[in-house]
Design a protein around this motif. Structure first.
Motif, PDB file in Angstrom:
ATOM      1  N   ASP A  25       0.831  -1.206   0.000  1.00 48.78           N
ATOM      2  CA  ASP A  25       0.000   0.000   0.000  1.00 48.78           C
ATOM      3  C   ASP A  25       0.860   1.249   0.000  1.00 48.78           C
ATOM      4  O   ASP A  25       0.568   2.234  -0.679  1.00 48.78           O
ATOM      5  CB  ASP A  25      -0.925   0.000   1.217  1.00 48.78           C
ATOM      6  N   GLU A  26       1.950   1.177   0.774  1.00 49.65           N
ATOM      7  CA  GLU A  26       2.858   2.328   0.853  1.00 49.65           C
ATOM      8  C   GLU A  26       3.471   2.596  -0.523  1.00 49.65           C
ATOM      9  O   GLU A  26       3.543   3.730  -0.984  1.00 49.65           O
ATOM     10  CB  GLU A  26       3.925   2.033   1.901  1.00 49.65           C
ATOM     11  N   LEU A  27       3.873   1.503  -1.212  1.00 46.66           N
ATOM     12  CA  LEU A  27       4.469   1.650  -2.539  1.00 46.66           C
ATOM     13  C   LEU A  27       3.465   2.209  -3.549  1.00 46.66           C
ATOM     14  O   LEU A  27       3.800   3.061  -4.370  1.00 46.66           O
ATOM     15  CB  LEU A  27       4.983   0.298  -3.039  1.00 46.66           C
ATOM     16  N   LEU A  28       2.247   1.693  -3.470  1.00 43.59           N
ATOM     17  CA  LEU A  28       1.202   2.176  -4.373  1.00 43.59           C
ATOM     18  C   LEU A  28       1.061   3.687  -4.213  1.00 43.59           C
ATOM     19  O   LEU A  28       0.937   4.424  -5.190  1.00 43.59           O
ATOM     20  CB  LEU A  28      -0.132   1.493  -4.078  1.00 43.59           C
ATOM     21  N   GLU A  29       1.083   4.109  -2.958  1.00 42.55           N
ATOM     22  CA  GLU A  29       0.910   5.525  -2.705  1.00 42.55           C
ATOM     23  C   GLU A  29       2.115   6.317  -3.186  1.00 42.55           C
ATOM     24  O   GLU A  29       1.989   7.348  -3.832  1.00 42.55           O
ATOM     25  CB  GLU A  29       0.680   5.755  -1.211  1.00 42.55           C
ATOM     26  N   PHE A  30       3.288   5.770  -2.898  1.00 45.67           N
ATOM     27  CA  PHE A  30       4.525   6.431  -3.292  1.00 45.67           C
ATOM     28  C   PHE A  30       4.558   6.658  -4.811  1.00 45.67           C
ATOM     29  O   PHE A  30       5.014   7.682  -5.299  1.00 45.67           O
ATOM     30  CB  PHE A  30       5.712   5.563  -2.845  1.00 45.67           C
ATOM     31  N   LEU A  31       4.059   5.666  -5.554  1.00 44.94           N
ATOM     32  CA  LEU A  31       4.076   5.785  -7.009  1.00 44.94           C
ATOM     33  C   LEU A  31       2.773   6.380  -7.546  1.00 44.94           C
ATOM     34  O   LEU A  31       2.534   6.388  -8.749  1.00 44.94           O
ATOM     35  CB  LEU A  31       4.305   4.406  -7.644  1.00 44.94           C
ATOM     36  N   SER A  32       1.935   6.837  -6.657  1.00 46.64           N
ATOM     37  CA  SER A  32       0.631   7.430  -6.992  1.00 46.64           C
ATOM     38  C   SER A  32      -0.209   6.526  -7.887  1.00 46.64           C
ATOM     39  O   SER A  32      -0.771   6.957  -8.897  1.00 46.64           O
ATOM     40  CB  SER A  32       0.785   8.790  -7.700  1.00 46.64           C
ATOM     41  N   HIS A  70       7.001  12.490 -16.455  1.00 45.28           N
ATOM     42  CA  HIS A  70       6.467  11.874 -15.242  1.00 45.28           C
ATOM     43  C   HIS A  70       7.401  10.763 -14.769  1.00 45.28           C
ATOM     44  O   HIS A  70       7.712  10.648 -13.583  1.00 45.28           O
ATOM     45  CB  HIS A  70       5.074  11.326 -15.541  1.00 45.28           C
ATOM     46  N   MET A  71       7.859   9.972 -15.730  1.00 44.64           N
ATOM     47  CA  MET A  71       8.740   8.857 -15.406  1.00 44.64           C
ATOM     48  C   MET A  71      10.083   9.357 -14.878  1.00 44.64           C
ATOM     49  O   MET A  71      10.662   8.767 -13.960  1.00 44.64           O
ATOM     50  CB  MET A  71       8.931   7.965 -16.651  1.00 44.64           C
ATOM     51  N   VAL A  72      10.548  10.473 -15.451  1.00 43.86           N
ATOM     52  CA  VAL A  72      11.808  11.050 -14.978  1.00 43.86           C
ATOM     53  C   VAL A  72      11.686  11.422 -13.494  1.00 43.86           C
ATOM     54  O   VAL A  72      12.543  11.081 -12.667  1.00 43.86           O
ATOM     55  CB  VAL A  72      12.179  12.288 -15.825  1.00 43.86           C
ATOM     56  N   SER A  84      12.753  10.049  -7.819  1.00 41.98           N
ATOM     57  CA  SER A  84      12.286   9.822  -6.456  1.00 41.98           C
ATOM     58  C   SER A  84      12.690   8.452  -5.943  1.00 41.98           C
ATOM     59  O   SER A  84      12.832   8.240  -4.752  1.00 41.98           O
ATOM     60  CB  SER A  84      10.775  10.016  -6.379  1.00 41.98           C
ATOM     61  N   VAL A  85      12.885   7.523  -6.859  1.00 35.92           N
ATOM     62  CA  VAL A  85      13.331   6.192  -6.457  1.00 35.92           C
ATOM     63  C   VAL A  85      14.703   6.291  -5.794  1.00 35.92           C
ATOM     64  O   VAL A  85      14.989   5.664  -4.781  1.00 35.92           O
ATOM     65  CB  VAL A  85      13.396   5.240  -7.678  1.00 35.92           C
ATOM     66  N   ARG A  86      15.548   7.138  -6.359  1.00 36.27           N
ATOM     67  CA  ARG A  86      16.876   7.313  -5.803  1.00 36.27           C
ATOM     68  C   ARG A  86      16.798   7.820  -4.355  1.00 36.27           C
ATOM     69  O   ARG A  86      17.608   7.441  -3.514  1.00 36.27           O
ATOM     70  CB  ARG A  86      17.658   8.300  -6.666  1.00 36.27           C
TER      71      ARG A  86
END
Lengths: 392, 328, 259, 289
Positions: free
Chosen positions: C134-141, C190-192, C197-199
């Motif tokens: 759920d946290e990841l889903l949110e993080f990636l919107s 968007h992907m950029v 943000s992944v970093r």
């Protein structure tokens, strides 16, 4: 086309209801459990048809009188697909229908598998399988429906040894339970007679289409006699043809029943001189009754199958024994008792041959039907009787 | 479906096969159905093993080999070494598991039709092995195997000696269906646990699965060995009913039938093999009255079925309601 | 800045064909490093060797000093090097959320048997995975598409899901295989943002890409391959000015460096 | 030994012809046609009826077998396989259909042609005897030559004709073929018809030397699978190689291993398993067909 074929069974079913309504006699059901589809279908089909032809003759004659009642005979068939699991299911079906007398199964594994059911459910059954454990104590309900290869083999080999001067023998068998067991029995019998067995390891897979490569190693040895152990009627002509075309000069024989038409189709003149075990349809020995049977068979199914000869007796024995002791209709113990003393004339053969139960020397109890060992030789499209012997 | 309603369904199922079915057989007098249903239960156990290999994306046409091996292990242990039947069944299962690990280690790398074919060859190899080994008694098979004896723990008899029972068929029926319940309960648990999800990840994409750290080699072997275990015990119990085993007791046709059971039931459903086996085996049995048209009608029905329901019987709406969780 | 991944003299030959010849470079912790090059330069092969989906002919890959080349892929993943795929490779018949949950596999404390019997460790794992998903889903919107079947997603979401699957394994290094391929300008931007943000989650990113504008924007450093050889290495600015690189790109037909 | 090798070659020619149709259907549609053997049997019975019963020329009989089976194949593809492949979630469902079809054909053949083994009169009499080193009946030589002729014709057809090329493109990559303008629907049907026709021709040719019976279909299918596996699934040359290798293997194996008796086939099968697990794509197949 599809639709029409699907309708057929419905029509057949309706017809069978009609006939059973019309029939006035009570019906005696006799079972058949065997293989009538798949690669081994010909064993079961010839078996089932010979029973149906026999039953039809009886019914047309007004039925059979057992005790005070006249019965029509109805054959209840179950296709076990040569699967021992299905064979058990078939036996259960027979028990469910209150049937106490069943012909089949056609192969060793099926015959062994149905034994527990048959004994629990009081069914006497007539397998076409040779393992002795089926007929020796404590087994009690199986009756061998034909001459076993360990009985016919020695007789044939002895005859050929004495009359044809056969000294060396080679065996070939399909890589399956029944033929391999029969080969083993054959080899033992030949060695006992002092014949020299020069090859007994050649086998072929059941899916073999072309037998040339199979037969090459044997032809090289040029035995006096080549025995096709437990050969299926479909394979016999091809084996014979391949052997002859490769230049095999000796005799060829088998201990199972064969069909003349199949031999002619598949091997033509090359099959001349082929020795096999038959029933009672050769002109030298057959009775008028046998002619009627064959005629009826052709009427019903279009074409006769000589294999059916060897399978004509089981139904005859069941009915004759029941006639001798009507109490056995619902009581197999009565049947077993009657077996000890039962005799009746053999309707299919000329002369005064009798039906009786044998097997003391092979099984230690009477668990085999006595039929004459008829050894045939194929010549130009039909069988001729080579010799007839008795088996105990 | 809520947990409570699942439990209710399970309870209804239990009551049906343990109580209602025997009762119906009793009042209708159709004793032959005991054997039919016992076979369905045993064959569905073996089929559920096949289903599991389908679940990891492998077409398995080799279950007959393990059923045969299981049968022979029991036959040999019971007749030659006097081992209790109840002990030899799990031994048979474990033996099959062990063998399948050895074989699986090399053949599970194969996929698709290649795996299917090699398992088909395996069935043939099992038959030929049984036919040529001395311990299996070669072509003559092993017959006159005793009925299961008494099972007792600490002197308390749990299962009586079958030969003393008045109704052996009922006893075998209970043994088979109770085992089937355990197997399918276990399978249901397995599939709905993380292992099931991992198996599905394997079925869909082995590369991706290994990129997220799944040890696909081990997982495949585990699934295959469970599958073979089930094949082994199915065959093992079966031969105690027939009291005999031959090289042809389970053969290529059986391997193909196991696969058909899975297809017919539906590959996406845990209970598919059970429904499929019931349909295929019972269907053949019911068609027995059609005589020589039996095979024709039977095959027409199978063809019609796959045309109408290509994803199996359980893809029917009415089943789907209760099976949504497992639906793919 | 410390080195996390070392590629030392890696060579790959297919028969007589040389796909990678003696490639060496280092990746620093928490940087975004892009590998670029014309078609057939050997980028994908290099990627497969780093993630151990392909064996090296010679040379080695070191993760924090430990050799990871030629190990089984799942072991390399376990050690923290996780790849995404060029194609839209996801578990198609699972929901988006289930895709992410299953990808937490490496984080489980329970063994398989524990999951089967439902031990308390296993149940804790499951709870933790669900929470993290759920946290990841949110993080990636992408919370709103969590319950959709993965096979029904549009391309952009598939890519995001691919990254989510990678992140769920809690990697040290995430290898992204052409994350911008086939995207329009807005999607690319968007992907950029997403990759940047992944970093920030303490993950080092290594990516293979064609889209020059995106690469120039996102990368800390760039490695350029041509015909299996490493021809340049440096910051985006250095690469843009590198004569050899320009020549390599001008010489090829189907790519332009996009300057 | 000369005899053994000759047998191997001529057996191989038969097998290769049997395997061709199976591999064609597999290559085009990824369908493992369990009913291939039954189609072979049907072809055999058609030739038996036309040549053996109606006593028409052998060529006419072979033609009749080919046409009958081609029509059957086209129908089967259009009304059975196409809808199933379209509607099912997993491609493997086609295997259930193929198995059902095999049962169905088995039943139909048994009802139509009976349970007996059938054969036809020899096409030509006589046996070639080359100094007792090689003995081979003339009809077998003729059938062997005909089989090889059919195989060569088929290869040329696949190589140079337009439909042949289209089908090869289809086998290689369905999507790419579609993009190139190949009508996938039409060529799938054509391919299936062609595959069935080859089975029919094989059955028709072989009935003249080995006969045919209604039960042999299933075993033939299994055997054909093995040839295809040895050579490599979905590759025409693979099927041919597989057929010849299996023919040779049987011929040599039966002679060399004759002392081991019942073990002969076990050894052949086990080595086949080992070979396949080392080299799953067979001799020349594409991996993971």
């Amino acid at each position: 086309m599809n639709k029409n074929i699907k309708l057929l069974p419905v029509v057949a079913f309706l017809l069978s209801i009609c006939t059973s309504v019309l029939a006035v006699n009570p019906v005696l059901d006799i079972g058949f459990v065997g293989v009538t589809s798949g690669p081994a279908a010909s064993w079961g089909i010839s078996n089932q048809r010979s029973m149906e032809a026999g039953a039809s003759l009886i019914n047309d004659a007004g039925g059979v009188k057992i005790g005070g009642t006249t019965y029509d005979i109805n054959i209840v068939s179950f296709d076990d697909q040569k699967d021992p699991k299905r064979a058990i299911a078939g036996m259960e079906k027979m028990a469910q229908k209150g049937i106490h007398y069943v012909v089949g199964p056609n192969v060793d594994d099926g015959a062994a598998a149905v034994r527990p059911v048959a004994e629990q459910q009081n069914i006497m059954y007539f397998p076409y399988a040779f393992p002795k454990s089926l007929y020796t104590k404590p087994a009690s309900n199986a009756i061998l429906g034909m001459v076993a290869n360990y009985q016919s083999g020695p007789a044939i080999y002895k005859y050929l040894k004495d009359n044809e001067g056969v000294k060396t023998v080679a065996f070939i068998a399909a890589n399956e339970s029944d033929p391999l067991s029969q080969r083993e029995g054959g080899v033992a019998a030949a060695e006992l007679l002092g014949l020299n067995v020069i090859s007994k390891t050649v086998t072929y897979q059941v899916d073999t289409t072309d037998f040339m490569p199979v037969i090459v190693p044997i032809v090289k040895l040029q035995p006096d006699l080549l025995v096709l152990s437990g050969v299926a009627p479909a394979n016999a002509p091809q084996l014979i043809r391949s052997a002859r075309e490769l230049g095999f000069k000796g005799l060829i024989s088998t201990e199972t029943g064969q069909d003349a038409q199949v031999l002619m189709d598949g091997a033509g003149d090359l099959a001349n001189g082929f020795i096999s075990v038959g029933g009672a349809s050769t002109p030298e020995i057959k009775s008028a009754e046998m002619d009627k049977f064959v005629t009826r068979y052709i009427e019903m199914f279009g074409e006769y199958n000589d294999e059916s000869n060897t399978k004509v007796y089981a139904l005859e024995y069941i009915i004759a024994t029941l006639k001798a002791n009507p109490a056995a209709i619902n009581n197999v113990d009565e049947f077993k008792n009657t077996m000890e003393t039962f005799t009746a004339p053999n309707p299919y053969l000329k002369g005064d041959r009798v039906l009786k139960y044998v097997g003391m020397s092979s099984f230690g109890q009477k668990r085999q039907i006595s039929i004459p060992l008829v050894v045939n030789v194929y010549n130009n499209g039909k069988f001729e009787t080579l010799f007839v012997a008795e088996v105990d | 479906m809520s947990k409570a309603s699942k439990l209710i369904y399970f309870f209804i199922f239990l009551v049906t096969i343990l109580g209602i079915v025997p009762w119906l057989i009793e009042i209708s007098g159709r004793w032959d159905y005991y054997y039919t249903l016992t076979s369905v239960a045993l064959l569905s156990i073996a089929s559920s093993g096949v289903w599991l290999t389908f679940y990891i994306g492998r077409i398995n046409i080799g279950q007959g080999a393990y059923a045969l091996a299981g049968g022979y292990v029991v036959a040999i242990l019971v007749t030659k070494y006097d081992v209790s039947f109840w002990l030899s069944v799990p031994i048979a299962g474990l033996f099959c598991s062990f063998v399948s690990m050895l074989i699986g280690a090399s053949i599970l790398r194969l996929r698709g039709v290649y795996f299917a074919m090699i398992t088909l060859v395996l069935t043939e190899v099992a038959k030929l092995t049984a036919m040529s080994l001395p311990i299996t008694n070669g072509a003559k098979g092993i017959s006159s195997i005793a009925l299961p004896g008494e099972l007792s723990i600490f002197g308390i008899s749990i299962i009586p000696d079958f030969s003393t029972l008045a109704n052996v068929k009922l006893a075998f029926y209970y043994v088979a269906v109770i085992l089937m319940i355990f197997v399918f309960a276990g399978m249901y648990r397995l599939v709905n646990s993380r292992i099931g999800h991992l198996c599905r990840s394997l079925q869909q994409n082995e590369e991706l699965a290994s990129s997220i750290g799944v040890n696909i080699t081990i997982l495949r072997i585990i699934a295959y060995s469970i599958s073979s275990f089930l094949g082994g015990i199915g065959g093992a119990i079966f031969i105690s009913i027939s009291q005999s085993v031959y090289p042809t007791t389970f053969q290529v046709a059986d391997s193909i039938n196991f696969m058909l059971n899975v297809f017919v039931g539906g590959m996406g459903y845990v209970f598919g093999p059970m429904i499929g086996t019931l349909f295929i085996y019972f269907g053949w049995d019911l068609l027995f009255t059609t005589g020589k048209y039996q095979l024709l009608i039977y095959s027409s029905i199978i063809i019609a079925l796959i045309l109408v329901l290509p994803n199996g019987l359980l893809s029917l709406r009415i089943f789907n309601k209760s099976n949504k969780r497992e639906a793919k | 800045m410390s080195t996390i991944l070392e590629i030392n003299n890696v060579t790959k030959k297919f028969g007589g064909l040389i796909a990678n010849n003696d490639i060496s470079f280092k990746v620093n912790k928490q940087e975004i490093l892009s590998v670029i090059g014309p078609n057939g330069a050997g980028k994908s092969t290099l990627f497969k060797m780093i993630s151990s989906f392909m064996k090296t002919t010679s040379g080695e890959v070191l993760l924090e000093g430990k050799r990871i080349s030629n190990l089984a892929p799942h072991i390399v993943a376990r050690m923290g090097v996780v790849r995404t795929f060029q194609e839209t490779t996801i578990f198609k018949t699972m929901t988006v959320r289930d895709n992410i949950i299953i990808s937490h596999h490496l984080r489980s404390n329970s063994n398989l048997f524990g999951f089967f019997i439902g031990s308390s460790t296993a149940r804790n794992d499951e709870r933790e995975f669900a929470r993290s998903a759920d946290e990841l889903l949110e993080f990636l919107s992408i919370t709103d598409i969590g319950n959709e079947l993965a096979s029904t997603l549009p391309q952009g979401h598939l890519r995001t899901l691919g990254i989510a699957i990678g992140l769920a394994t809690n990697p040290k290094i995430l290898l992204l295989d052409e994350p911008f391929a086939g995207m329009n300008h807005d999607e690319t931007m968007h992907m950029v943002d997403l990759v940047s943000s992944v970093r920030d989650r303490n993950v080092t990113v290594l990516l293979v890409e064609h889209d020059m504008s995106a690469v120039m924007k996102i990368s800390d450093r760039i490695v350029v391959l041509n015909f299996g050889e490493l021809i340049a290495e440096g910051t985006p600015k250095e690469i843009q000015e590198n004569k050899i690189v320009i020549e390599a790109y001008l010489g090829s037909e189907d790519d332009s460096i996009g300057l | 030994m000369e005899q053994v090798l000759t047998n191997g070659v001529y057996l191989g020619a038969q097998y290769a012809l049997i395997a061709l149709g199976l591999t064609l259907i597999f290559a085009l549609m990824n369908v493992l046609n369990f009913a291939h053997g039954q189609m072979y049997v049907l072809g055999g019975f058609v030739t038996y009826t036309v040549y053996g019963r109606f006593e028409m020329p052998f060529v006419v009989a072979i033609l009749a077998s080919a046409v009958t089976l081609a029509i059957l194949g086209a129908f089967v593809e259009k009304f059975l396989f196409r809808p199933v492949l379209k509607n099912s979630e997993r491609e493997e469902s086609s295997m259930l259909l193929a198995a059902g079809l095999a049962f169905f054909l088995d039943a139909v053949i048994l009802l139509l042609f009976g349970e007996k083994q059938r054969g036809v009169p020899k096409i030509i009499d006589g046996v070639m005897n080359w100094d007792f080193l090689i003995i081979m009946p003339y009809d077998r030589i003729l059938i062997g030559v005909l089989a090889i002729t059919f195989i060569v014709t088929f290869i040329l057809f696949m190589q140079y004709s337009k439909p042949g090329r289209a089908m090869r493109a289809l086998a290689q990559d369905k999507v790419a073929a579609q993009l190139m303008g190949v009508n996938v629907t039409r060529y799938s049907m054509l391919g299936f018809a062609l595959g069935a026709m080859l089975a029919g021709i094989a059955g028709g040719l072989l009935v003249s030397i080995v006969g045919v019976n209604s039960g042999i279909g299933g075993p033939i299918s299994i055997k054909a699978f093995m040839m295809v596996m040895i050579g490599g699934a979905g590759v025409i040359s693979g099927a041919i190689a597989g057929g010849f290798i299996l023919g040779m293997l049987e011929s040599i194996g039966l002679t060399v291993l004759v002392a081991y008796g019942d073990m002969t086939y076990l050894l052949i099968f086990v080595s086949l398993m080992i070979f396949l697990s080392i080299r799953p794509q067979g001799l020349m197949g594409k991996p993971w067909g």
